[in-house]
Write a protein that holds these residues in place. Structure first.
Motif, mmCIF file in Angstrom:
data_model
loop_
_atom_site.group_PDB
_atom_site.id
_atom_site.type_symbol
_atom_site.label_atom_id
_atom_site.label_comp_id
_atom_site.label_asym_id
_atom_site.label_seq_id
_atom_site.Cartn_x
_atom_site.Cartn_y
_atom_site.Cartn_z
ATOM 1 N N ASN A 1 14.132 -6.417 -4.221
ATOM 2 C CA ASN A 1 12.908 -5.649 -4.440
ATOM 3 C C ASN A 1 12.165 -5.395 -3.133
ATOM 4 O OD1 ASN A 1 9.959 -5.202 -5.119
ATOM 5 N ND2 ASN A 1 10.817 -5.202 -7.175
ATOM 6 N N LEU A 2 12.015 -6.430 -2.311
ATOM 7 C CA LEU A 2 11.226 -6.302 -1.089
ATOM 8 C C LEU A 2 11.904 -5.415 -0.047
ATOM 9 C CD1 LEU A 2 9.788 -9.909 -0.592
ATOM 10 C CD2 LEU A 2 8.628 -7.875 -1.483
ATOM 11 N N LEU A 3 13.233 -5.318 -0.094
ATOM 12 C CA LEU A 3 13.931 -4.467 0.866
ATOM 13 C C LEU A 3 14.118 -3.045 0.357
ATOM 14 C CD1 LEU A 3 16.681 -6.819 2.378
ATOM 15 C CD2 LEU A 3 14.514 -6.086 3.392
ATOM 16 N N ASN A 4 13.427 -2.718 -0.735
ATOM 17 C CA ASN A 4 13.498 -1.364 -1.283
ATOM 18 C C ASN A 4 12.240 -0.594 -0.856
ATOM 19 O OD1 ASN A 4 13.800 0.981 -2.719
ATOM 20 N ND2 ASN A 4 13.848 0.024 -4.733
ATOM 21 N N PRO A 5 12.332 0.235 0.181
ATOM 22 C CA PRO A 5 11.143 0.957 0.654
ATOM 23 C C PRO A 5 10.600 1.942 -0.369
ATOM 24 C CG PRO A 5 13.114 1.839 1.692
ATOM 25 C CD PRO A 5 13.542 0.617 0.923
ATOM 26 N N LYS A 6 11.447 2.368 -1.307
ATOM 27 C CA LYS A 6 10.984 3.303 -2.334
ATOM 28 C C LYS A 6 9.948 2.647 -3.240
ATOM 29 C CE LYS A 6 15.176 6.132 -2.426
ATOM 30 N NZ LYS A 6 14.512 7.359 -1.961
ATOM 31 N N MET A 7 10.073 1.342 -3.419
ATOM 32 C CA MET A 7 9.088 0.615 -4.225
ATOM 33 C C MET A 7 7.731 0.645 -3.523
ATOM 34 S SD MET A 7 8.798 -1.017 -7.064
ATOM 35 C CE MET A 7 7.715 -2.186 -7.887
ATOM 36 N N GLY A 8 7.742 0.392 -2.223
ATOM 37 C CA GLY A 8 6.491 0.449 -1.465
ATOM 38 C C GLY A 8 5.895 1.841 -1.459
ATOM 39 N N ALA A 9 6.750 2.856 -1.301
ATOM 40 C CA ALA A 9 6.257 4.239 -1.291
ATOM 41 C C ALA A 9 5.660 4.609 -2.645
ATOM 42 C CB ALA A 9 7.399 5.183 -0.927
ATOM 43 N N PHE A 10 6.285 4.134 -3.729
ATOM 44 C CA PHE A 10 5.765 4.407 -5.068
ATOM 45 C C PHE A 10 4.371 3.805 -5.238
ATOM 46 C CE2 PHE A 10 5.071 2.833 -9.404
ATOM 47 C CZ PHE A 10 5.129 4.013 -10.127
ATOM 48 N N TYR A 11 4.207 2.568 -4.823
ATOM 49 C CA TYR A 11 2.906 1.919 -4.972
ATOM 50 C C TYR A 11 1.841 2.583 -4.105
ATOM 51 C CZ TYR A 11 3.393 -1.942 -8.223
ATOM 52 O OH TYR A 11 3.499 -2.683 -9.374
ATOM 53 N N VAL A 12 2.214 3.000 -2.901
ATOM 54 C CA VAL A 12 1.250 3.690 -2.037
ATOM 55 C C VAL A 12 0.793 4.981 -2.686
ATOM 56 C CG1 VAL A 12 0.988 4.927 0.149
ATOM 57 C CG2 VAL A 12 2.038 2.671 0.118
ATOM 58 N N ALA A 13 1.719 5.698 -3.342
ATOM 59 C CA ALA A 13 1.391 6.995 -3.935
ATOM 60 C C ALA A 13 0.627 6.858 -5.243
ATOM 61 C CB ALA A 13 2.680 7.790 -4.166
ATOM 62 N N VAL A 14 0.900 5.790 -6.017
ATOM 63 C CA VAL A 14 0.372 5.704 -7.380
ATOM 64 C C VAL A 14 -0.813 4.752 -7.509
ATOM 65 C CG1 VAL A 14 0.936 5.020 -9.746
ATOM 66 C CG2 VAL A 14 2.571 6.362 -8.416
ATOM 67 N N LEU A 15 -0.680 3.554 -6.950
ATOM 68 C CA LEU A 15 -1.684 2.507 -7.200
ATOM 69 C C LEU A 15 -3.115 2.916 -6.841
ATOM 70 C CD1 LEU A 15 -1.443 -0.386 -8.386
ATOM 71 C CD2 LEU A 15 -1.614 -1.242 -6.047
ATOM 72 N N PRO A 16 -3.371 3.496 -5.647
ATOM 73 C CA PRO A 16 -4.760 3.841 -5.293
ATOM 74 C C PRO A 16 -5.415 4.817 -6.267
ATOM 75 C CG PRO A 16 -3.366 3.889 -3.351
ATOM 76 C CD PRO A 16 -2.450 3.769 -4.540
ATOM 77 N N GLN A 17 -4.609 5.637 -6.944
ATOM 78 C CA GLN A 17 -5.176 6.625 -7.861
ATOM 79 C C GLN A 17 -5.797 5.973 -9.095
ATOM 80 O OE1 GLN A 17 -2.543 9.911 -8.771
ATOM 81 N NE2 GLN A 17 -1.382 9.612 -6.884
ATOM 82 N N PHE A 18 -5.412 4.740 -9.390
ATOM 83 C CA PHE A 18 -5.914 4.060 -10.583
ATOM 84 C C PHE A 18 -6.957 2.990 -10.260
ATOM 85 C CE2 PHE A 18 -1.870 5.843 -11.858
ATOM 86 C CZ PHE A 18 -2.128 6.316 -13.133
#
Length: 214
Positions: free
Chosen positions: A129-146
């Motif tokens: 999970n931690l070596l998956n940069p797509k997970m980090g990119a997803f959270y950067v794009a989605v989390l702040p909006q909520f």
């Protein structure tokens, strides 16, 4: 503070992400299908540990810096791709062996781990999970909006990540239960080799997707 409507909206978004077949689903199904329930739960909780870390880092703004830095993002991307390709190749090689012990040991991070090792599964899930940069990119794009204006970012981020983790664990229960119900068929040598080959191909494919930035 975060309202119920916001939580429900976020749950819908991450719920659809959770239900989409991917690397996590393949790892959990493969591990549980081999009868390694402790290791399967280790993989599940390791993946969710990584999710919590991504949620905390995003709330603190660290992942935004990561995605903004091409060098840091590329280092993480190539490290993640290399790890996934390595793990996938081990599974593919195990699928070619006739020995059940060799098949069971595929994907284990250390030879000292037993095939049904909870700590071994936890390490595998966390690192994946931690070596998956797509997970980090997803959270950067989605989390702040909520996260509502004025709400404490860290607390709100952990709460939202907790919703994601809860949904993922519920879905993992269903996956492990499904694999457990079919364990008698899936533990046959031919079925195990086929399962390792399919999972190995999926893992290698994800590794190349990350490497190519798709």
């Amino acid at each position: 503070m975060i309202t119920v409507n916001v939580l429900c909206s976020f749950a819908l978004v991450v719920g659809l992400l959770t239900l989409t077949p991917g690397l996590d689903t393949a790892l959990i199904l493969r591990t549980a299908a081999l009868g390694h329930r402790r290791r399967a739960w280790g993989v599940v909780l390791g993946i969710q540990t990584g999710t919590l870390v991504w949620g905390v880092l995003t709330s603190l703004g660290v992942t935004a810096l990561l995605t903004a830095s091409h060098l840091a993002y590329d280092v993480l991307r190539w490290a993640g791709a290399a790890y996934l390709v390595w793990m996938g190749i081990r599974l593919l090689l195990a699928g070619r062996r006739s020995s059940a012990d060799a098949a069971e040991s595929a994907g284990a991070p250390a030879a000292a781990d037993s095939p049904d090792s909870f700590p071994g599964g936890w390490r595998q899930g966390t690192v994946t999970n931690l070596l998956n940069p797509k997970m980090g990119a997803f959270y950067v794009a989605v989390l702040p909006q909520f996260i509502p204006p004025g709400a404490p970012h860290l607390l709100a981020g952990v709460l939202l990540a907790g919703v994601h983790i809860l949904l993922a664990i519920v879905w993992s229960c269903a996956l492990i239960g499904f694999a457990h119900a079919l364990r008698s068929r899936l533990q046959r040598p031919s079925a195990r080799r086929f399962l390792d080959r399919i999972t190995g191909t999926v893992v290698v494919g994800f590794g190349f997707r990350i490497a190519l930035g798709d």
